[in-house]
Motif scaffolding. Sequence first.
Motif: not given
Ligand code: SF4
Length: 363
Positions: A73, A222, A314, A99-101, A316-317, A224
């Motif tokens: 990401v 996160c 995830c 990454c949403s976080m 976005t990944m 996820v």
């Molecule tokens: Fe970010 Fe995805 Fe990792 Fe969660 S799983 S912290 S959204 S990269």
Amino acid sequence: MSAAIQPYTLLDDEDCEKRILAAREKLGDRLVMLCHHYQRDEVFAHADFTGDSLKLSRQAASSKADYIVFCGVHFMAEVADILSRPEQISILPDMSAGCSMADMADLQNVQRAWQELSEVLNPDETITPVTYINSAADLKGFCGEHGGIVCTSTNAKHVLEWCFQQREKVLFFPDQHLGRNTGATMDIPLEEMVVWDFDKPLGGLTVEQIQQAKIILWKGFCSVHQMFQPEQIDNFKQKYPETNIIAHPESPFEVCQKSDYIGSTEYIINTIANAEPGSRWLVATELNLVNRLHEQFKHEGKNVHFMSPNVCMCSTMFRIDPQHLAWVLENLVEGNVVNQISVPEDVAEQAKLALDRMLDVSP
Ligand code: SF4
Ligand code: 13P
């Protein structure tokens, strides 16, 4: 002129596979492909190096390739750009792989928090800012500038120990869970780890709470790992009491408290790889990785299960797909760089300070 992505979106995975292999052959060692463990299998198969955030950062710092294609990401490709030599080019196959976080903390809100904290104490003398590597480069820059540091899920405890040698308190962003779970392993009581709500004045805290806090945790998480719940462990253990529980430290505190093992993606893989044949594992981390572990170890009689009854991928990944990979690689063959991640020099300089401090204290 660079070729557009559109025609590539019509290719099937098999065509992409052939085109990726052909492009890689032509690019040779001018290209290195770094791949995070959460990537889907069709992408993962092309990696030169796989790893967690710390391992991949080190890999980026030591790579000699002209092009670093990061299958991960956005913040990971930024770190690769910051730690690699200036003439090396860092590429993220799909720019929307964020990454949403990481997006839960931005520079403006962190600067405002620092300013508000200065109404209670002198933050530059009493607080070390720590940003989880899952954050934008300018937040790493903020940490570099204010005597702070970056951490990953592998080295968070070492980093916090370093912090407390510098100053008495820590401001930890953006992931409250990693901060809290790490603080707990250092026997810091929960009431000394307060949550800073960036939508409220003074983070929604009283002056006394701030004065008594050891760690001020940003209200980020996160999406996820937030899905894992302690009840899922209880339910599973009713059926299989002998199960080993292993969790990523982005999981909620109550899940980590019920876990036998806590660690980064690389740690989770190594722990299960070294386990006894026949052992059973309930795993709290991203679905693509858990599915891969299940496939990889079932032949050794190891049973690997995903903790949540819901799909926790995830998303976005997942945006990094064979189509985008074929697109960026064929463009590189033609001498066109698409989707370069380039951190402005002034930000990169401060961010590197914080990253280098992290690399120095990492095990
Ligand atoms: Fe970010 Fe995805 Fe990792 Fe969660 S799983 S912290 S959204 S990269
Ligand atoms: P790791 O560094 O443990 O691979 O974690 C990265 C991440 O984003 C987990 O959500």
